[in-house]
Design an enzyme around this catalytic site. Structure first.
Site: not given
Ligand code: OAD
Ligand code: ZN
Length: 244
Positions: A106, A121, A213
């Site tokens: 983003d 990414h 998280n």
């Molecule tokens: P995820 O959607 O897998 O994980 C996001 C985490 O953030 C979740 O475990 C939620 O519990 C946590 N979360 C949500 N809101 C929150 C808040 N307000 N405070 C604290 N924690 C919160 O996203 P990523 O781990 O970033 O790849 O996913 C990794 C990759 O998967 C991304 O980069 C994407 C996707 O494939 C690409 O876009 C290439």
């Protein structure tokens, strides 16, 4: 308490590195991928697998369909950094942080003023033509409502790493360097299930691994402090403690 311990470690560290994921941008109005109501849920309602829609294969099979998908789901207009992005940028400016390694596409870390950002990414701020490789900015894509290259008419794509594509080598090198020289590693808002990003934690050599998280992650056991809380709440508490 945990928060005081966290504050103390923050004050005593000189090479803090952040590893961030989609959860840090939820407070900026961008849904994450894997939570309920997140992007993967939305996409699945459209009848597709999210991994396929976000894949290189999708682009090869049907570039029109790929372009329609990202224009509908990924063109983020008017999103602003939140307190967590700002907190990270300020620590860098104060000289206490080596910067941030992010899985996010983003662009909000740069918007918040962070200069040392490894975007593993890629970024939705940058686009290029899959034919002639001409480059485009997000501003132009939005303002001129572009879907095709103005030079050769082929499809434009965001400069992000799709499933089935390789991470940029220099970005990976820079990220691994940062993490291996860090004296504190703070993970924010990532489910830590996507590799290799998540496994970069293995390069961290110090004791101060902090995970903020909402949901549990596979690395919680290795962390010295875990907050399964909204990141905004934690940052606001830290900011309040700093002021008092
Ligand atoms: P995820 O959607 O897998 O994980 C996001 C985490 O953030 C979740 O475990 C939620 O519990 C946590 N979360 C949500 N809101 C929150 C808040 N307000 N405070 C604290 N924690 C919160 O996203 P990523 O781990 O970033 O790849 O996913 C990794 C990759 O998967 C991304 O980069 C994407 C996707 O494939 C690409 O876009 C290439
Ligand atoms: Zn072109």
């Amino acid at each position: 308490t945990q928060i005081l311990k966290f504050k103390e470690q923050l004050e005593n560290s000189k090479k803090i590195v952040f590893l961030t994921g989609a959860g840090i941008s939820v407070a900026s109005g961008i849904p994450d991928f894997r939570s309920m109501g997140g992007l993967f849920d939305e996409i699945t309602k459209d009848g597709y697998s999210p991994e396929y829609l976000l894949s290189h294969q999708h682009l090869v099979d049907d570039k029109e369909s790929f372009a329609n998908f990202y224009q509908k789901r990924l063109l983020l207009a008017n999103k602003k950094p939140n307190v967590a992005h700002t907190f990270i940028a300020e620590l860098e400016q104060s000289g206490q942080s080596l910067g941030v390694v992010t899985q996010n596409i983003d662009g909000l870390h740069r918007d918040a003023g962070s200069n040392h950002v490894d975007e593993l990414h890629g970024s939705l701020n940058d686009y290029y033509c899959i034919g002639c490789k001409a480059q485009y900015t997000k501003r132009r894509i939005l303002d001129e409502k572009l879907k095709y290259c103005t030079k050769c008419n082929d499809v434009l794509r965001p400069d992000i790493v799709l499933y089935g594509e390789m991470l940029d080598e220099l970005t990976v090198l820079s990220a691994v360097n940062k993490i291996s020289s860090a004296d504190m590693l703070i993970v924010i808002g990532s489910s830590l299930v996507v590799h290799p990003a998540a496994s970069f934690i293995e390069y961290f050599n110090d004791d101060h691994l902090i995970i903020i998280n909402k949901d549990k992650t596979p690395y919680d056991e290795q962390a010295s402090i875990v907050f399964n809380t909204d990141v905004v709440e934690i940052i606001e508490k830290i900011n309040e403690l700093k002021e008092s």
